[in-house]
Design an enzyme around this catalytic site. Structure first.
Site, mmCIF file in Angstrom:
data_model
loop_
_atom_site.group_PDB
_atom_site.id
_atom_site.type_symbol
_atom_site.label_atom_id
_atom_site.label_comp_id
_atom_site.label_asym_id
_atom_site.label_seq_id
_atom_site.Cartn_x
_atom_site.Cartn_y
_atom_site.Cartn_z
ATOM 1 N N ASP A 86 8.446 -8.411 11.472
ATOM 2 C CA ASP A 86 8.986 -9.672 10.946
ATOM 3 C C ASP A 86 8.584 -9.953 9.501
ATOM 4 O O ASP A 86 9.405 -10.425 8.706
ATOM 5 C CB ASP A 86 8.530 -10.858 11.812
ATOM 6 N N ASP B 257 -7.274 -0.176 2.648
ATOM 7 C CA ASP B 257 -7.865 -1.497 2.880
ATOM 8 C C ASP B 257 -9.381 -1.468 2.709
ATOM 9 O O ASP B 257 -9.986 -2.463 2.300
ATOM 10 C CB ASP B 257 -7.498 -2.002 4.275
ATOM 11 N N PRO C 64 6.590 -7.586 15.657
ATOM 12 C CA PRO C 64 6.304 -6.470 14.749
ATOM 13 C C PRO C 64 7.483 -6.247 13.806
ATOM 14 O O PRO C 64 8.623 -6.154 14.251
ATOM 15 C CB PRO C 64 6.130 -5.278 15.697
ATOM 16 N N HIS D 254 -7.233 3.402 5.043
ATOM 17 C CA HIS D 254 -8.201 3.767 4.018
ATOM 18 C C HIS D 254 -8.071 2.886 2.779
ATOM 19 O O HIS D 254 -9.074 2.469 2.188
ATOM 20 C CB HIS D 254 -8.041 5.244 3.649
ATOM 21 N N ARG E 74 7.836 -7.876 7.182
ATOM 22 C CA ARG E 74 8.596 -7.016 6.268
ATOM 23 C C ARG E 74 10.020 -7.531 6.066
ATOM 24 O O ARG E 74 10.561 -7.530 4.968
ATOM 25 C CB ARG E 74 8.667 -5.575 6.811
ATOM 26 N N ALA F 223 3.886 8.435 2.738
ATOM 27 C CA ALA F 223 4.612 7.163 2.710
ATOM 28 C C ALA F 223 4.300 6.348 3.962
ATOM 29 O O ALA F 223 3.567 6.789 4.848
ATOM 30 C CB ALA F 223 6.111 7.453 2.645
ATOM 31 N N SER G 249 0.827 -1.211 0.000
ATOM 32 C CA SER G 249 0.000 0.000 0.000
ATOM 33 C C SER G 249 0.862 1.262 0.000
ATOM 34 O O SER G 249 0.358 2.359 -0.232
ATOM 35 C CB SER G 249 -0.926 0.009 1.210
ATOM 36 N N HIS G 250 2.144 1.148 0.312
ATOM 37 C CA HIS G 250 3.025 2.310 0.283
ATOM 38 C C HIS G 250 4.191 2.149 -0.683
ATOM 39 O O HIS G 250 5.142 2.905 -0.642
ATOM 40 C CB HIS G 250 3.548 2.629 1.687
#
Lengths: 363, 363
Positions: free
Chosen positions: A333, A214, A331, A212, A335, A148, A73-74
């Site tokens: 992981d 999603d 948190p 948003h 990525r 971003a 999404s980014h």
């Protein structure tokens, strides 16, 4: 001046003409390209569409790294929004940020209507120096556009053994708990901390119930969203993503608690920096504009000043305990796993998107 | 050493023998007594039950102020727990906190197994001085017992025009998202900011779905709790408060987001300060002990260093916009209303509780 209407981020997805190849991704065949190649392509796009060479380098790297880490999404998903916003004249792609050393542990940055990432970069070395010498330091940025992911802003500090926390407000699309009208942005909070034997612990969470983008994806796929995600145009709770998108709004995550945190983000990222509130700007004169013109606050702490002998080791103890208690994924992981795969095999990009990116870079 | 079993705060309610008078409160007839009288009574109780005169003054005022503000779960409700903990030898009521000026913007406090409030007070003037001179400053406290509400720790800074944020970890009673066993404490976050024309904006929120005391009250009243509040002894979601209390555990608020915030509180309040994690202490040798021996982090910012001309005015703008959007009550408002009433008419206390307090003070 508060806007009288709710403003939503308009997150266009790329149009795919090529639907002849499909894989497990809904958006068509994927190819993998080296990170450097993707970065260079994105840098060319930014330069071609209205930024300085320096801003293009910072944003190109930022977007490429999001794509690398599977933060779809980014990643390149955002490129049409950047291009459209630059074309609208709403953001200054050539802005020269102004960094002010306001106090021994306090830096003010005027992004001068430019993007937040180059403005942050302009102050980063000073922020690290201050955090190390003073124990904690703050960066207060205003008149900045943040379009971003937020985790890339804090992860680099944790890689240097520092703890970082940041807050960004955005644009009015979230109804405060107990309210009737959208006022808050999705107002994310990101945090990063080093650990001894692994990638930093990094999270990046919107204080809205859903992002948003999603909601838009759910609408496209014909799925309901979970209760508590949003309200319709009459302020009534709904699970229909189309009703949320069509004049409705999002809700904070976690009821009054998420709403309180979102209010805190407005106070820290806007009131304290001198930036606009999420409801405090109007881009009505700039059709195509998508990035909020607000503010950002960053706090960086040097944990070696604390009584804890070794912060990274303590963080590792916590991770071990979390694993033992059954929490498998830390948190960040997901990525990091995507990152390793992207660095080994190339960054996955839909073939049609890649073609479109090449058009934007050269056409 | 992590504890192998879940530890819950044991929040005893006072036993009422006098049930002949009832009003709208379930706990019997209420009387109102002047704040000073209540404070003096509580100070005597603390002194009689094992604290120094100074610690008694700090804690007596803290508990009386919570009762004054209608924060019943942290008012005189807590006195039996304080008395029991002091009697157990688990906490040192005479501890002399040690304040270390670690860096220009970083204070370390060793509470030396005493209560957090007197240790905080010992460093408060230095913290304010550092925040004003450096722009931001941090207090990292370890080996401290926090058994009180968290908002009283931040509100005084906002009254002086400063912005404050604090984090305290507690004792393992919350299952991390995706985990099977309690590991986090209820790990509250409190925030305070000044505003121009009103009491400061102050919130104090547990990162657990419910406070533990509220689960106990639901059990006593035979009510179900909302979905997502907790799990039973087998780790299965339940709305039965008794199942949560009987070997079960609480859940974070807001799913993975609240869980990430709770993890952050462990990292900031424990790993960074040198304090215990919520799962990292054992009071097995101290029957009757109820207060967690952990740590606390406090961040204080001087908003006048920012580019925003007048933070308090901007905060007032936000409050006005929130009111306009239909949010009638700001964080802290209910407490302020109760406070005004208590100061005008006296602090409400159940008659039976007052009798019991007098016994504890004199008996």
């Amino acid at each position: 001046m508060p806007q009288s209407e709710v403003s939503y981020p308009r997150l266009h997805v790329m149009q795919h003409n090529d639907t002849s190849h499909t894989d497990h991704h809904a958006c068509g065949a994927r190819v993998r390209i080296p990170l450097d190649e993707l970065t260079a392509l994105l840098v060319r796009i930014f330069e071609r569409h209205g930024t300085s060479a320096h801003v293009a380098r910072v944003l190109g790297r930022n977007v490429a790294n999001a794509q690398r880490d599977g933060a779809d999404s980014h990643g390149i998903f955002r490129i049409p929004g950047y291009v459209s916003t630059l074309a609208s004249g709403w953001v200054d792609g050539h802005a020269q940020p102004q960094v002010t050393d306001s106090a021994p542990a306090f830096i003010s940055v005027d992004a001068r209507n430019g993007y937040a990432q180059p403005a942050h970069e302009a102050a980063q070395a000073l922020l690290i120096e201050k955090a190390r010498s003073q124990g904690i330091a703050l960066l207060a940025m205003h008149d900045s556009h943040h379009f971003a992911a937020l985790w890339p802003d804090v992860e680099p500090y944790a890689e240097q053994g520092l703890v970082a926390l940041t807050f960004v407000n955005s644009m009015a699309c979230v109804v405060p708990h107990g309210g009737r009208r959208a006022l808050f942005g999705t107002n994310p909070i990101a945090f990063a901390a080093p650990r001894e034997n692994g990638y930093p612990l990094v999270f990046d969470l919107a204080t809205s119930a859903m992002a948003h983008g999603d909601i838009q994806i759910a609408a496209r796929e014909g799925r309901q969203v979970p209760p508590g995600s949003g309200v319709d145009r009459n302020g009534e709770p709904t699970c229909d993503p189309n009703a949320i998108l069509d004049g409705g709004a999002l809700l904070p995550f976690g009821g009054h608690k998420g709403s309180a945190l979102s209010m805190m983000v407005e106070l820290l990222a806007a009131a304290l920096t001198g930036g606009n509130f999420s409801f405090g700007f109007s881009w009505a004169q700039h059709p195509g504009a998508q990035s909020p013109r607000t503010g950002q606050l960053l706090i960086v702490i040097d944990p070696s000043k604390g009584a804890g002998a070794n912060f990274a080791r303590r963080a590792e103890d916590l991770v071990r305990a979390l694993h033992d208690a059954g929490q498998e994924r830390m948190p960040g992981d997901r990525r990091y796993r995507q990152r390793e795969e992207s660095l080994a095999k190339g960054v996955p990009v839909a073939a049609a998107d890649l073609a479109r990116l090449r058009e934007l870079a050269n056409g």
